[in-house]
Write an enzyme that holds these catalytic residues in place. Sequence first.
Site, PDB file in Angstrom:
ATOM      1  N   LYS A  29       0.839  -1.212   0.000  1.00 15.47           N
ATOM      2  CA  LYS A  29       0.000   0.000   0.000  1.00 15.47           C
ATOM      3  C   LYS A  29       0.870   1.258   0.000  1.00 15.47           C
ATOM      4  O   LYS A  29       0.605   2.201  -0.725  1.00 15.47           O
ATOM      5  CB  LYS A  29      -0.912   0.042   1.235  1.00 15.47           C
ATOM      6  N   ARG A 104      -9.562   0.733   8.877  1.00 17.20           N
ATOM      7  CA  ARG A 104      -9.116  -0.632   9.169  1.00 17.20           C
ATOM      8  C   ARG A 104     -10.277  -1.485   9.670  1.00 17.20           C
ATOM      9  O   ARG A 104     -10.148  -2.697   9.749  1.00 17.20           O
ATOM     10  CB  ARG A 104      -8.071  -0.633  10.295  1.00 17.20           C
ATOM     11  N   ARG A 150      11.593  -6.597   5.511  1.00 19.36           N
ATOM     12  CA  ARG A 150      11.453  -5.154   5.307  1.00 19.36           C
ATOM     13  C   ARG A 150      12.449  -4.348   6.159  1.00 19.36           C
ATOM     14  O   ARG A 150      12.622  -4.597   7.336  1.00 19.36           O
ATOM     15  CB  ARG A 150      10.019  -4.753   5.679  1.00 19.36           C
ATOM     16  N   ARG A 183      11.399  -2.058  11.567  1.00 15.35           N
ATOM     17  CA  ARG A 183      10.360  -1.544  12.459  1.00 15.35           C
ATOM     18  C   ARG A 183      10.123  -2.533  13.591  1.00 15.35           C
ATOM     19  O   ARG A 183      10.129  -3.735  13.380  1.00 15.35           O
ATOM     20  CB  ARG A 183       9.061  -1.345  11.674  1.00 15.35           C
ATOM     21  N   ARG A 194      -0.325  -9.018  13.635  1.00 12.69           N
ATOM     22  CA  ARG A 194      -0.861  -7.975  12.743  1.00 12.69           C
ATOM     23  C   ARG A 194      -1.663  -8.609  11.604  1.00 12.69           C
ATOM     24  O   ARG A 194      -2.699  -8.091  11.209  1.00 12.69           O
ATOM     25  CB  ARG A 194       0.279  -7.123  12.184  1.00 12.69           C
TER      26      ARG A 194
HETATM   27  P1  AMP Z   1       0.723   0.272   9.723  1.00 14.07           P
HETATM   28  O1  AMP Z   1       1.965   1.088   9.539  1.00 14.07           O
HETATM   29  O2  AMP Z   1      -0.411   0.758   8.852  1.00 14.07           O
HETATM   30  O3  AMP Z   1       0.959  -1.204   9.582  1.00 14.07           O
HETATM   31  O4  AMP Z   1       0.237   0.532  11.228  1.00 14.07           O
HETATM   32  C1  AMP Z   1       1.050   0.215  12.332  1.00 14.07           C
HETATM   33  C2  AMP Z   1       0.205   0.106  13.572  1.00 14.07           C
HETATM   34  O5  AMP Z   1      -0.463   1.356  13.837  1.00 14.07           O
HETATM   35  C3  AMP Z   1      -0.916  -0.907  13.503  1.00 14.07           C
HETATM   36  O6  AMP Z   1      -0.468  -2.229  13.805  1.00 14.07           O
HETATM   37  C4  AMP Z   1      -1.902  -0.365  14.549  1.00 14.07           C
HETATM   38  O7  AMP Z   1      -1.435  -0.637  15.864  1.00 14.07           O
HETATM   39  C5  AMP Z   1      -1.790   1.143  14.336  1.00 14.07           C
HETATM   40  N1  AMP Z   1      -2.759   1.626  13.323  1.00 14.07           N
HETATM   41  C6  AMP Z   1      -2.479   2.158  12.092  1.00 14.07           C
HETATM   42  N2  AMP Z   1      -3.601   2.493  11.438  1.00 14.07           N
HETATM   43  C7  AMP Z   1      -4.631   2.173  12.254  1.00 14.07           C
HETATM   44  C8  AMP Z   1      -6.057   2.266  12.158  1.00 14.07           C
HETATM   45  N3  AMP Z   1      -6.659   2.735  11.046  1.00 14.07           N
HETATM   46  N4  AMP Z   1      -6.795   1.822  13.209  1.00 14.07           N
HETATM   47  C9  AMP Z   1      -6.228   1.342  14.311  1.00 14.07           C
HETATM   48  N5  AMP Z   1      -4.891   1.205  14.484  1.00 14.07           N
HETATM   49  C10 AMP Z   1      -4.094   1.625  13.472  1.00 14.07           C
END
Ligand code: AMP
Length: 241
Positions: A29, A104, A150, A183, A194
């Site tokens: 994404k 999400r 990654r 990360r 996740r």
């Molecule tokens: P990402 O970088 O999109 O994988 O997000 C990393 C972490 O941020 C996720 O595992 C969640 O803990 C939190 N997070 C990101 N976007 C959301 C969302 N839309 N709703 C809830 N938690 C989020």
Amino acid sequence: MVAPAHSAVQPKARNVGPIILLGAPGAGKGTQAKQIMEAYGIPQISTGDILRANVAQGTELGKQAKAIMERGELVPDQLVCDMVAQRLLQTDCERGFILDGFPRTVAQAEWLDQFLASERFARQKCAHLPPVVIEIAVGYNQLLKRLTGRRSCPTCGRIYNVHFQPPRVTDVCDVDGAKLVTRKDDSEEVIAERLKAYERQTLPLTEYYKGKGRLRVLDGEKDPDLVTAETLKAIEHGHSM
Ligand code: AMP
């Protein structure tokens, strides 16, 4: 094929509207969002990036989100929706924006539909445009390989993968020479959590958008450039619907 009615308008002047990118962590994404951003000159809004910035700066939101994120769980809807509302009202979002990592959950999608139709959002030029929703689909094994490999540059944000897109020198950014980092939530057990959270909470989202006739599904295992071509086509198609 019939050209979109507004194809004469330069992409960077066009009213693009909301673009929602769906897909599991590691589906690509972020990579596709950057390409759309370049093509149309609209911002990428990654809720993960904004939350990580809040954690790094030690804001109140960051303090509340930190432990939840480290466990790979979802931050409560209310916190994330308030944060997104603030961001979408900024002037750089007036022609459109790319949402990466949001919504999400179905609750977040419902909130977003209401917000986009609300008085608060009405002052943005793109307020009347329905979102174009693109799902980038990638199988579980491929996702695991992508996520464990990654690495990212803490300075410029460029993303590498030790299996598929390694930097020229191991662990060093090609662009600025910074030492690449993994990360915290890309460790194997957190990744499994996740992906589970994604399946449990996010898959119903695809049903939600399918029900509204807005969903376009793309094969995210193809070469990234091909995925980009199809993504841009899906956006143009979305405009002409
Ligand atoms: P990402 O970088 O999109 O994988 O997000 C990393 C972490 O941020 C996720 O595992 C969640 O803990 C939190 N997070 C990101 N976007 C959301 C969302 N839309 N709703 C809830 N938690 C989020």
